[in-house]
Enzyme design. Structure first.
Site, PDB file in Angstrom:
ATOM      1  N   HIS A  42      38.039  40.602  42.520  1.00 47.33           N
ATOM      2  CA  HIS A  42      38.813  40.661  43.763  1.00 47.33           C
ATOM      3  C   HIS A  42      38.257  41.708  44.737  1.00 47.33           C
ATOM      4  O   HIS A  42      38.516  41.632  45.936  1.00 47.33           O
ATOM      5  CB  HIS A  42      40.272  41.049  43.475  1.00 47.33           C
ATOM      6  CG  HIS A  42      41.118  39.934  42.947  1.00 47.33           C
ATOM      7  ND1 HIS A  42      40.948  39.397  41.699  1.00 47.33           N
ATOM      8  CD2 HIS A  42      42.172  39.274  43.504  1.00 47.33           C
ATOM      9  CE1 HIS A  42      41.862  38.450  41.507  1.00 47.33           C
ATOM     10  NE2 HIS A  42      42.603  38.357  42.592  1.00 47.33           N
ATOM     11  N   CYS A  92      35.729  44.260  39.391  1.00 48.67           N
ATOM     12  CA  CYS A  92      36.837  43.310  39.484  1.00 48.67           C
ATOM     13  C   CYS A  92      36.448  42.336  40.580  1.00 48.67           C
ATOM     14  O   CYS A  92      36.036  42.748  41.668  1.00 48.67           O
ATOM     15  CB  CYS A  92      38.137  44.024  39.856  1.00 48.67           C
ATOM     16  SG  CYS A  92      39.484  42.871  40.228  1.00 48.67           S
ATOM     17  N   ASP A 102      39.501  32.437  37.104  1.00 46.38           N
ATOM     18  CA  ASP A 102      39.957  33.800  37.423  1.00 46.38           C
ATOM     19  C   ASP A 102      41.483  33.808  37.418  1.00 46.38           C
ATOM     20  O   ASP A 102      42.112  32.757  37.547  1.00 46.38           O
ATOM     21  CB  ASP A 102      39.435  34.251  38.795  1.00 46.38           C
ATOM     22  CG  ASP A 102      39.839  35.698  39.111  1.00 46.38           C
ATOM     23  OD1 ASP A 102      39.656  36.574  38.249  1.00 46.38           O
ATOM     24  OD2 ASP A 102      40.372  35.951  40.206  1.00 46.38           O
ATOM     25  N   SER A 103      42.051  35.005  37.308  1.00 47.35           N
ATOM     26  CA  SER A 103      43.508  35.123  37.369  1.00 47.35           C
ATOM     27  C   SER A 103      44.043  34.714  38.739  1.00 47.35           C
ATOM     28  O   SER A 103      45.215  34.400  38.867  1.00 47.35           O
ATOM     29  CB  SER A 103      43.917  36.565  37.083  1.00 47.35           C
ATOM     30  OG  SER A 103      43.419  37.401  38.115  1.00 47.35           O
ATOM     31  N   CYS A 163      36.218  36.712  35.839  1.00 47.30           N
ATOM     32  CA  CYS A 163      37.292  37.703  35.845  1.00 47.30           C
ATOM     33  C   CYS A 163      36.901  38.770  34.828  1.00 47.30           C
ATOM     34  O   CYS A 163      36.684  38.450  33.649  1.00 47.30           O
ATOM     35  CB  CYS A 163      38.595  37.020  35.442  1.00 47.30           C
ATOM     36  SG  CYS A 163      39.986  38.150  35.229  1.00 47.30           S
ATOM     37  N   GLU A 179      45.828  39.540  46.628  1.00 42.86           N
ATOM     38  CA  GLU A 179      46.557  38.295  46.356  1.00 42.86           C
ATOM     39  C   GLU A 179      47.627  38.032  47.410  1.00 42.86           C
ATOM     40  O   GLU A 179      48.000  36.899  47.654  1.00 42.86           O
ATOM     41  CB  GLU A 179      47.201  38.348  44.959  1.00 42.86           C
ATOM     42  CG  GLU A 179      46.209  38.212  43.822  1.00 42.86           C
ATOM     43  CD  GLU A 179      45.631  36.799  43.658  1.00 42.86           C
ATOM     44  OE1 GLU A 179      46.381  35.823  43.780  1.00 42.86           O
ATOM     45  OE2 GLU A 179      44.407  36.690  43.430  1.00 42.86           O
TER      46      GLU A 179
HETATM   47  N1  DGL Z   1      39.769  39.449  39.269  1.00 45.78           N
HETATM   48  C1  DGL Z   1      40.077  39.976  37.988  1.00 45.78           C
HETATM   49  C2  DGL Z   1      38.985  40.858  37.476  1.00 45.78           C
HETATM   50  O1  DGL Z   1      37.824  40.663  37.805  1.00 45.78           O
HETATM   51  C3  DGL Z   1      41.378  40.655  37.746  1.00 45.78           C
HETATM   52  C4  DGL Z   1      42.480  40.520  38.598  1.00 45.78           C
HETATM   53  C5  DGL Z   1      43.812  40.750  37.956  1.00 45.78           C
HETATM   54  O2  DGL Z   1      44.237  41.891  37.760  1.00 45.78           O
HETATM   55  O3  DGL Z   1      44.407  39.744  37.696  1.00 45.78           O
HETATM   56  O4  DGL Z   1      39.245  41.758  36.726  1.00 45.78           O
END
Ligand code: DGL
Length: 281
Positions: free
Chosen positions: A200, A198, A16-17, A79, A164
């Site tokens: 997150h 997402c 993931d990012s 991600c 984050e």
């Molecule tokens: N967690 C990532 C997703 O599912 C993206 C987060 C980011 O913007 O880096 O899209």
């Protein structure tokens, strides 16, 4: 594949990012406790959601290649932004050159496969990063399986930076969560199911629940992705036997390992035992 690990066997890579993929890993660990996993968070370069196609693709490819070098025969892009913007090219263009026997899988398809039974109105809402919403990956994938379902997207550019930065539980976060939930529901009042598109966003679930009216389903992806991975390995014994099973978990981050440990502890309760190392790309 000269620079890649020659070892045919290894852990499953989860990418993931940043910290979001931990919400997917958590479910994988529940259903596949024996498997070895390496979690890779590109925390130094997060967020990806506001970056261009080309940049997300390049960053994702670098991280996937690094996971291959660490011996992973299989990498899951935990991600949505990377799944939307990089998965197809990596599968079709890069994998054949890097090592055609390894696999990279995304998380959009396993999520949308499950929505059919959840929506009665056939109107679905999507909360996701600007990159995922703009890519139209969700409406396209849903349209292939269930053409009668209407999908309305809402991009939430500030939600990932809030998570984050450890602000998921702050009062200020409620303001931004409310803004986007209300905006989504005002675009289509018939929505009865909302996908958190997402990884997150499950970390914001308490705040999201405060503003989503009762009776609307909220879909977190973790359980669907974990079940889909299990099924994939059942269907592909040649890959399953390459995924080692000694129950180890490693975490790598492009940020400092100290920072990762502090933040990841919010999401994974037994952080004291996390084996974290910092890497540069
Ligand atoms: N967690 C990532 C997703 O599912 C993206 C987060 C980011 O913007 O880096 O899209």
């Amino acid at each position: 594949m000269n620079s890649l690990s020659a070892n045919d066997h290894g852990p499953i890579g989860v990418f993931d990012s940043g910290y979001g993929g931990l919400t997917i890993l958590e479910h994988m660990l529940k259903v596949m406790p024996q498997n070895d996993f390496i979690y890779f968070g590109d925390n130094a370069r997060t967020p990806y959601g506001t970056r261009s196609f080309q940049v997300v693709y390049e960053y994702t490819l670098q991280c996937v290649t690094r996971l291959f070098e660490m011996g992973c025969p299989l990498v899951i892009l935990a991600c949505n932004t990377a799944s939307a913007k990089a998965l197809r090219t990596i599968q079709q263009v890069d994998l054949p050159k890097l090592d055609p026997t390894r696999r990279v899988l995304g998380i959009i398809r396993p999520t949308v496969e499950n929505i059919d039974s959840l929506t009665k109105t056939r109107h679905i809402g999507l909360l996701a990063t600007p990159g995922t919403v703009k890519s139209l990956s969700y409406p396209l994938e849903i349209g292939k399986l269930y053409p009668d379902i209407e999908v309305t997207g809402e991009a939430c550019p500030i939600w990932v930076p809030l998570v984050e930065n450890g602000l998921a539980k702050s009062a200020g976060t409620d303001f931004f969560v409310r803004q986007h939930v209300e905006s989504l529901l005002s675009k289509d009042p018939l929505i009865d199911t909302i996908i958190l598109g997402c990884t997150h966003y499950p970390l914001l679930i308490d705040s999201i629940r405060r503003f989503v009216p009762e009776g609307i389903n909220i879909i977190c992806q973790g359980q669907y992705v974990a079940a889909s991975l299990q099924q994939y390995l059942e269907r592909h014994p040649e890959m399953a036997c390459r995924c080692t099973m000694t129950g180890t978990r490693r975490f790598v981050t492009t940020e400092s390992s100290q920072t990762f440990l502090q933040q990841a502890g919010i999401f994974l309760p037994d952080n004291a035992r996390l084996d974290v190392s910092s890497i540069s790309l």
